[in-house]
Scaffold this active site. Structure first.
Site, short mmCIF file in Angstrom:
data_model
loop_
_atom_site.label_atom_id
_atom_site.label_comp_id
_atom_site.label_asym_id
_atom_site.label_seq_id
_atom_site.Cartn_x
_atom_site.Cartn_y
_atom_site.Cartn_z
N MET A 96 53.32 -83.89 -1.43
CA MET A 96 53.39 -83.44 -2.83
C MET A 96 52.53 -84.35 -3.70
O MET A 96 52.71 -84.42 -4.91
CB MET A 96 54.84 -83.43 -3.30
N HIS A 108 52.08 -92.12 3.16
CA HIS A 108 51.24 -90.95 3.44
C HIS A 108 49.99 -91.37 4.22
O HIS A 108 49.56 -90.67 5.14
CB HIS A 108 50.79 -90.29 2.13
O1 PAF Z 1 58.08 -84.45 2.05
C1 PAF Z 1 57.45 -83.86 1.14
O2 PAF Z 1 56.62 -84.44 0.45
C2 PAF Z 1 57.74 -82.40 0.87
O3 PAF Z 1 59.08 -82.11 1.03
C3 PAF Z 1 56.86 -81.43 1.70
C4 PAF Z 1 57.14 -81.57 3.19
C5 PAF Z 1 55.39 -81.73 1.42
C6 PAF Z 1 57.16 -79.99 1.29
O4 PAF Z 1 56.87 -79.78 -0.05
#
Ligand code: PAF
Length: 283
Positions: free
Chosen positions: A30, A37
């Site tokens: 998101m 990430h």
């Molecule tokens: O973990 C996240 O950032 C969100 O829940 C995802 C998997 C991108 C779904 O919107």
């Protein structure tokens, strides 16, 4: 790094990679990317020829009164981080294309989506599994990498992929923590300095539980009480739950049995809700 904004363009590109025999890895996010990430993208990089990172703040996984509007966003920074981490394609769809006005189809997993996080965020996992299903259909990956930080989410996504025969392998990568143990999360930015300091109690309490299990403690209730003592010691606004669950089915356990237990927590500091977990060895 190429930036793609429409579903049809992304699907065409994914098809062309597949025709060329390239293995596609995807990391769904998101945005407001952090080292957690970056590590997921690094994991995808190792096992794929092409890495797609998606950025979409998914409205359907936020409940009424939750932080959808104020969820942190910084596209310029995300572009740099995603590219430096090894992303080939950054897919950033628009809300209107992901959810047309007549959108009416949701993916909902029974049982496990209603416990723990699901008890406090009743429509959350329905939104997550729906958008993940859509993003997998759009990016057509061979491998999708998720973080262990959202352990219940990772469990449910794997369950959805199995139950609905998604042709993708789900990889779950370890939690990345700050030096003082706080699990990385885009929401950590909401914490003021005092809350940020107190938030280290989540990790401390998990480490204490791990130590007690190592010394032979097998009672979930006793572990629960020890964890609670540490959390309440820093005056959180609320402890939503402390749970010892079986990592393979997320059912709560009363007595720990080998080989592992997953201890999961959700704690609020002010209006910020933090989750954390640890899989612990039970000899
Ligand atoms: O973990 C996240 O950032 C969100 O829940 C995802 C998997 C991108 C779904 O919107």
């Amino acid at each position: 790094m190429q930036i793609i904004g429409t579903v049809s363009e992304m699907q065409r590109l994914a098809d062309s990679f597949r025709i060329q025999g390239k293995k596609i890895g995807v990391v769904l996010t998101m945005g407001y990317l952090h080292a957690g990430h970056v590590s997921l993208i690094g994991t995808a990089r190792k096992v794929s020829d092409v890495v797609i990172t998606t950025i979409f703040v998914n409205p359907t996984q936020f409940g009424p009164g939750e932080d959808f509007e104020r969820y942190p966003r910084d596209f310029e920074r995300d572009k740099t981080l995603a590219s430096e981490a090894g992303t080939d394609i950054l897919f950033c769809p628009q809300r209107d294309e992901m959810y047309a006005p007549n959108f009416a189809t949701y993916v909902e997993i029974e049982d496990v989506s209603k416990i723990l996080e699901g008890k406090f965020r009743p429509t959350h996992f329905r939104g997550v599994t729906t958008v993940v299903a859509k993003l997998l259909n759009i990016t057509k990956p061979h491998v999708a990498v998720f973080g262990q930080k959202d352990a219940q989410q990772a469990f449910l996504i794997r369950k959805m992929a199995t139950d609905l025969n998604f042709d993708v392998s789900i990889v779950v990568a370890p939690i990345i923590r700050e030096p003082d143990g706080l699990a990385l999360s885009s929401r950590n930015v909401y914490l003021n300095p005092d809350e940020r300091q107190r938030a280290t109690s989540l990790y401390k309490s998990l480490k204490r539980a791990e130590m007690l299990i190592g010394k032979g403690e097998r009672s979930a209730e006793k572990l629960h009480n020890e964890i609670k003592k540490i959390l309440l010691g820093v005056n959180p606004t609320l402890v939503d739950y402390i749970a010892c669950v079986h990592p393979d089915n997320f059912k709560e356990v009363e007595t720990l049995t080998p080989p592992t237990v997953l201890v999961a927590l959700a704690v609020r500091f002010g209006s910020t809700r933090l989750i954390d977990n640890m899989i612990m060895n039970v000899a």
